[in-house]
Structure formats: structure tokens, C-alpha cells
Motif scaffolding. Structure first.
Motif, PDB file in Angstrom:
ATOM      1  N   GLN A   1       0.820  -1.209   0.000  1.00  0.00           N
ATOM      2  CA  GLN A   1       0.000   0.000   0.000  1.00  0.00           C
ATOM      3  C   GLN A   1       0.854   1.258   0.000  1.00  0.00           C
ATOM      4  O   GLN A   1       0.551   2.231  -0.680  1.00  0.00           O
ATOM      5  CB  GLN A   1      -0.928  -0.009   1.213  1.00  0.00           C
ATOM      6  CG  GLN A   1      -1.969  -1.122   1.159  1.00  0.00           C
ATOM      7  CD  GLN A   1      -2.934  -1.046   2.320  1.00  0.00           C
ATOM      8  OE1 GLN A   1      -2.610  -0.539   3.390  1.00  0.00           O
ATOM      9  NE2 GLN A   1      -4.133  -1.560   2.113  1.00  0.00           N
ATOM     10  N   GLU A   2       1.916   1.254   0.787  1.00  0.00           N
ATOM     11  CA  GLU A   2       2.816   2.395   0.834  1.00  0.00           C
ATOM     12  C   GLU A   2       4.067   2.011   1.607  1.00  0.00           C
ATOM     13  O   GLU A   2       4.153   0.925   2.202  1.00  0.00           O
ATOM     14  CB  GLU A   2       2.150   3.611   1.487  1.00  0.00           C
ATOM     15  CG  GLU A   2       1.582   3.366   2.873  1.00  0.00           C
ATOM     16  CD  GLU A   2       0.769   4.551   3.358  1.00  0.00           C
ATOM     17  OE1 GLU A   2       1.331   5.664   3.382  1.00  0.00           O
ATOM     18  OE2 GLU A   2      -0.411   4.361   3.714  1.00  0.00           O
ATOM     19  N   ILE A   3       5.046   2.895   1.578  1.00  0.00           N
ATOM     20  CA  ILE A   3       6.302   2.704   2.295  1.00  0.00           C
ATOM     21  C   ILE A   3       6.504   3.940   3.160  1.00  0.00           C
ATOM     22  O   ILE A   3       6.524   5.062   2.645  1.00  0.00           O
ATOM     23  CB  ILE A   3       7.485   2.519   1.325  1.00  0.00           C
ATOM     24  CG1 ILE A   3       7.211   1.328   0.387  1.00  0.00           C
ATOM     25  CG2 ILE A   3       8.789   2.304   2.089  1.00  0.00           C
ATOM     26  CD1 ILE A   3       8.200   1.208  -0.751  1.00  0.00           C
ATOM     27  N   ILE A   4       6.630   3.735   4.469  1.00  0.00           N
ATOM     28  CA  ILE A   4       6.683   4.862   5.395  1.00  0.00           C
ATOM     29  C   ILE A   4       7.914   4.770   6.284  1.00  0.00           C
ATOM     30  O   ILE A   4       8.544   3.715   6.399  1.00  0.00           O
ATOM     31  CB  ILE A   4       5.417   4.902   6.288  1.00  0.00           C
ATOM     32  CG1 ILE A   4       5.329   3.637   7.139  1.00  0.00           C
ATOM     33  CG2 ILE A   4       4.168   5.076   5.447  1.00  0.00           C
ATOM     34  CD1 ILE A   4       4.197   3.631   8.145  1.00  0.00           C
ATOM     35  N   ARG A   5       8.264   5.892   6.880  1.00  0.00           N
ATOM     36  CA  ARG A   5       9.279   5.853   7.931  1.00  0.00           C
ATOM     37  C   ARG A   5       8.733   5.061   9.117  1.00  0.00           C
ATOM     38  O   ARG A   5       7.531   5.025   9.342  1.00  0.00           O
ATOM     39  CB  ARG A   5       9.653   7.281   8.362  1.00  0.00           C
ATOM     40  CG  ARG A   5      10.249   8.114   7.234  1.00  0.00           C
ATOM     41  CD  ARG A   5      10.772   9.452   7.756  1.00  0.00           C
ATOM     42  NE  ARG A   5      11.201  10.298   6.663  1.00  0.00           N
ATOM     43  CZ  ARG A   5      12.388  10.210   6.056  1.00  0.00           C
ATOM     44  NH1 ARG A   5      13.253   9.299   6.486  1.00  0.00           N
ATOM     45  NH2 ARG A   5      12.691  11.004   5.072  1.00  0.00           N
TER      46      ARG A   5
END
Length: 534
Positions: A48-52
Motif C-alpha cells: 500500500q505504501e512505504i513509510i518511515r
């Protein structure tokens, strides 16, 4: 903490061949990431996404690889360490660390050392892994990429297979949407309260080193002193001002000033006890809140008439004597008398005048009680937990010594004498698999009624009584059978940056453990009776 999205789509260029449209449809995109000394890829479709890596709240009894729960734009997100899953050397997350948010029936965040790129690969570039020799179990891999994205070899992770192996409960939830409804039932109160007619239940607090109490039925909640309050012009010194408490205006009255005691500024120990009498709600500012008391009426005395009618003692109707020697005196405040005070009336009238300018606030207040749950928040280590306020019998200090009982069940810390009855005490840290800690003055024993038997649990501290909007409560991610039974829900208070794990008290101890506790209690009661008989 704001989660910054680092990547959610492949960069331009890639390895996609666009000469043949039919070929392009077979091209698969992969997120390439590093963990330890290994290079991995994962199919882009479920990412879905790549986050810190966000801040997390640790979850008791969760799998070892689980770092904790975080808040991702109003949703609870479990954060899992791939280093722990692979038994790689532990290390702290740094600026390069990222969490891959992957939807596997529910979103999960997998922490990796760093994300390299997003690449495209033709079907023929994906090879079988059966002959691969690596530090990672090949059962968790779905293929092997060679000479893609500048890497000679990339192992493609099969996260569905990974969670089916390491997180069986999450895997079952991913396969069955019916499991999503677990732990959403409303908490019930097993105790009808028929046995408390000869007792008072009180919230005790301190003002200028004196201990006071208010009947718990008039206590709405206990909150921390706000960072900002609105001063009311030309008001008496007792009225500190007005605060906003979930879309309502709450007048704040200082009991120090009301009782003509020396003034003192609020600090981190200061609390506001929100009390209600009829339709009037006021916030009483205390130096600190001590505990919830259950006091037998035999220990309560009326204030002498001569004293109750003079000075600042008019608001105190009764006094209770506690402790073995009766030296601990707690003054019980009569809200009926307190609310007749001119400063209280002034504070209430001020709020009414302010609310006339905003009628919608009143409408929201009428519906608020039905949209909230009232819980007692306590702390273990750095985490916050909550239990329904109706489930708690009382909250007491830990005595200097707990009586150790030979051959007692291993989970029992000891027993105490609570008003003539034996109360088994369990260390909540040990129950939830958390590290032990030294005894200190902030610890408390929270007393629950479990199958008709009172049982005490030691917690690090009791923080507050809080009303939580039902809209902020959701099912806790199902990480293990025991965890999902005990901590089935979580309050996600996004604006306050708080995640409060809500405990179902009925699962604090297993049924067979309750039977062992019942046997212990009967044994100790018999011993006490024999000792009294001699």
C-alpha cells in the motif's frame, strides 16, 4: 508522529519493455529492500505504501517479532520486524529504516533496513528457489530474481506464507472476514452491585496534603490539567477558568481556593475530577488523585454538627477512618453542599452564557454519553491500558509486605488482608509477560470481581478515568489467541497521539487459574478463622 510516505509507486524508467502491449501485461513490479546482508523483493500489488518507521505501543503477549502498534492516519497498524523474524542480529532503527505497509487481509507494517528501488521483471526473469542456499527459510520465498535492478540475486518474499507460518492468527483473519467481528462485543458487568449496599465507593484525592473523597457515582471522569484554559473576566479566585473537553465547555474550580488553602500552581501530578450533580457538571482541580476506595459504612462517621456548619468545613459531610489503627482520615465531600457555593454557581452560569452563543454545543452534549465508554487508564512500563470502570471493585495501595503463601499458584504474587477478607494479588507485569520492576509508591492494586471472587492486580500506576468516544475504538489486530481474548480492542486517540489497549477483565486469568485462586482463598480464610478461634 506523522508518518511520511516515502514511496508508493515505481519511479519512471524501470525495466518495463513497452514494445509489445501483450508482453507488458505480464510484467511484474517488485519493491526491492535490504534486511541484514540480504536483498529481498516483494510483489508491488499488495504494497500500500512505504513509510518511515513510526513510534509504536508495545503489545503484551504478542509474537516476538512484533514491535508494537502504531497509528497510520487514524487506523491501527501492527509493526513487525523482519530482522526478528529472520533471527538476524538486533539493531535499532535509523533514518534509513522503513516500514512496508502490506495488505494481507489487514494492513501490516514490515520493518526493513532500507528500501532500494522499485523494479520491473518479466516472468522469465523469476526463477525457482528450491536449490537456493541462504540464511532465510526458502519456504518464505516465492521466487528468485537475477540481475535485476543492479543486484545479482534478489529473493522474492511471500508475505502470505510468512504470516501463515509466524502469525497464524493473522493468517486466519486474512482468510475469513468473519474473524474481523471478534472482540467487538460490548463489555458486560457481571456484578449487579447487590453486595455493596453497606459500602461507599469513593474517589480519593489530595489537596494541600489533606485527603478528601467524592462518591464515585458523581464522578464522570478524571483528566490531566490542560495546557490552556480560558480565563473568565471578573470571576472569583476559586474559578480558574473554562476548558474545552470534547466539544463542551467545562468550568474549573480550585478546591485549594475554595477551602481557603495556600495557592499552588498546577503541575504534572495535578488532576481534574469531573463531577456531576443533576444537570450540573464541574471540573474540580486537585493536587493529585490517589485511588478508588470501597469503604464499609461502619468506618464512616458524620461530621460533628458544630464543625460542619463553620468555615470551609461546610462542604464536608462525613469522615471515614481507614487503616488498621484508624489513623488515616479521609474527608468525604458533599456535592449537594459544594454545588450551593456561590463560586460554583458563578462558574456554571458563566458556561451557560458562553453556550448560548453556540447552541450546537448543547445538542452534541445530549448525545455524548451514548457515544462514549468510560474506562480507567493504568500504565505498565511505558504503555497505557484501559478497563471498563464498572469492572473495578476498588483501587488500593500496595502494603509494605505481601504475605507469601507456600505452594500458592506460580502466578500469585501473594495475598493481603482487605477489610478482613483474603485478597490474592497477581503482578500484572508478569501476567502480560513484561519485565519485572522494583516496588514503588506509584504502584496500585486494581481489584476486580472474577467469577464472584475478588482478585487484585498490581499495576505501575493508575493514570486517569477517561471517557473515550466509541468512534475511536476499534478491534485490536489479532496477533495471538491469548492476546486477542485479553486485549480485543484498542482506543485510537489520534489527536492526542495515544493508543490505549483495552483489556477484557473476564480474561485476566484463565478459568483453571481461578479455581486454583478459589482454593487458595478458602485455605487462607480457614487459617484466619482458626487463628481467631484460638
Amino acid at each position: 508522529m506523522t508518518n511520511e510516505t516515502v514511496a508508493s509507486s515505481p519511479p519512471g524508467g524501470g525495466d518495463t519493455h513497452s514494445a509489445n502491449p501483450d508482453q507488458e501485461s505480464d510484467v511484474r513490479q517488485f519493491v526491492i529492500f535490504i534486511c541484514g546482508s540480504e536483498v529481498f523483493g516483494v510483489d508491488m500489488a499488495p504494497v500500500q505504501e512505504i513509510i518511515r518507521v513510526p513510534e509504536v505501543v508495545r503489545v503484551p503477549m504478542g509474537p516476538p517479532a512484533l514491535e508494537g502498534l502504531s497509528n497510520l492516519r487514524g487506523k491501527v497498524l501492527p509493526i513487525i520486524s523482519l530482522r526478528r523474524l529472520f533471527d538476524f542480529e538486533r539493531r535499532d532503527n535509523d533514518d534509513a529504516s522503513r516500514a512496508l505497509v502490506i495488505d494481507l487481509g489487514q494492513p501490516l507494517g514490515f520493518v526493513v533496513d532500507r528500501v532500494s528501488s522499485v523494479v520491473a521483471a518479466e516472468p522469465e526473469q523469476i526463477e525457482d528457489v528450491t536449490t537456493l542456499s541462504t540464511t532465510v527459510n526458502t519456504e518464505m520465498l516465492s521466487g528468485l530474481l537475477k540481475n535485476v535492478g543492479g543486484f545479482p540475486m534478489i529473493m522474492v518474499m511471500d508475505f502470505k506464507r510468512l504470516i501463515s507460518t509466524e502469525f497464524a492468527d493473522i493468517s486466519r483473519m486474512a482468510q475469513s472476514t468473519a474473524a474481523r467481528t471478534l472482540a467487538q462485543e460490548q463489555f458486560g458487568n457481571e456484578d449487579d452491585g447487590d453486595d455493596v449496599q453497606d459500602e461507599l465507593q469513593l474517589v480519593s484525592f489530595e489537596v494541600a496534603e489533606q485527603e478528601y473523597a467524592i462518591p464515585i457515582e458523581h464522578t464522570q471522569e478524571i483528566v490531566q490539567f490542560p495546557s490552556q484554559i480560558v480565563k473568565v473576566p471578573r470571576s472569583e479566585a476559586h474559578v480558574l477558568g473554562v476548558m474545552s473537553l470534547r466539544n463542551r465547555l467545562l468550568p474549573l474550580v480550585s478546591l485549594r481556593c475554595l477551602f481557603e488553602l495556600p495557592d499552588r500552581g498546577a503541575d504534572e501530578q495535578s488532576r481534574i475530577v469531573v463531577v456531576r450533580l443533576g444537570t450540573i457538571t464541574v471540573g474540580l482541580v486537585m493536587d493529585s488523585v490517589n485511588e478508588v476506595l470501597r469503604v464499609p459504612l461502619a468506618a464512616v462517621e458524620a461530621m460533628p454538627a458544630m464543625l460542619s456548619s463553620t468555615g470551609n468545613l461546610g462542604e464536608i459531610s462525613r469522615i471515614c477512618r481507614l487503616g488498621q489503627d484508624g489513623r488515616r482520615l479521609v474527608s468525604i465531600i458533599s456535592l449537594e453542599h459544594l454545588f450551593r457555593h456561590s463560586s460554583i454557581q458563578e462558574a456554571v452560569n458563566t458556561v451557560k452564557d458562553m453556550q448560548e452563543d453556540d447552541p450546537d454545543v448543547l445538542d452534541s452534549l445530549e448525545q455524548q454519553d451514548d457515544d462514549e465508554e468510560q474506562v480507567v487508564v493504568f500504565r505498565l512500563d511505558k504503555e497505557e491500558f484501559g478497563v471498563p470502570i464498572d469492572s473495578i471493585q476498588e483501587i488500593v495501595r500496595i502494603p509494605e509486605e505481601l504475605t507469601r503463601v507456600p505452594k500458592a499458584p506460580h502466578f500469585v504474587e501473594g495475598v493481603i488482608n482487605l477489610r478482613g477478607a483474603v485478597l490474592p494479588v497477581i503482578d500484572q507485569r508478569r501476567r502480560l509477560g513484561l519485565p519485572a520492576t522494583e516496588r514503588n509508591d506509584r504502584q496500585r492494586i486494581m481489584v476486580f470481581l472474577l467469577d464472584g471472587m475478588r482478585t487484585g492486580f498490581i499495576v505501575d500506576s493508575v493514570a486517569e478515568v477517561l471517557k473515550i468516544p466509541r468512534a475511536a475504538i476499534e478491534s485490536s489486530p489479532r496477533l495471538s489467541e491469548e492476546q486477542s481474548r485479553l486485549i480485543g480492542r484498542v482506543a485510537n486517540m489520534e489527536k492526542q497521539k495515544r493508543l490505549i489497549q483495552l483489556i477484557d477483565p473476564s480474561h485476566l486469568i484463565a478459568r483453571e487459574q481461578r479455581e486454583a485462586l478459589a482454593g487458595l482463598t478458602e485455605q487462607r480464610n480457614d487459617e484466619q478463622q482458626d487463628a481467631q478461634g484460638t
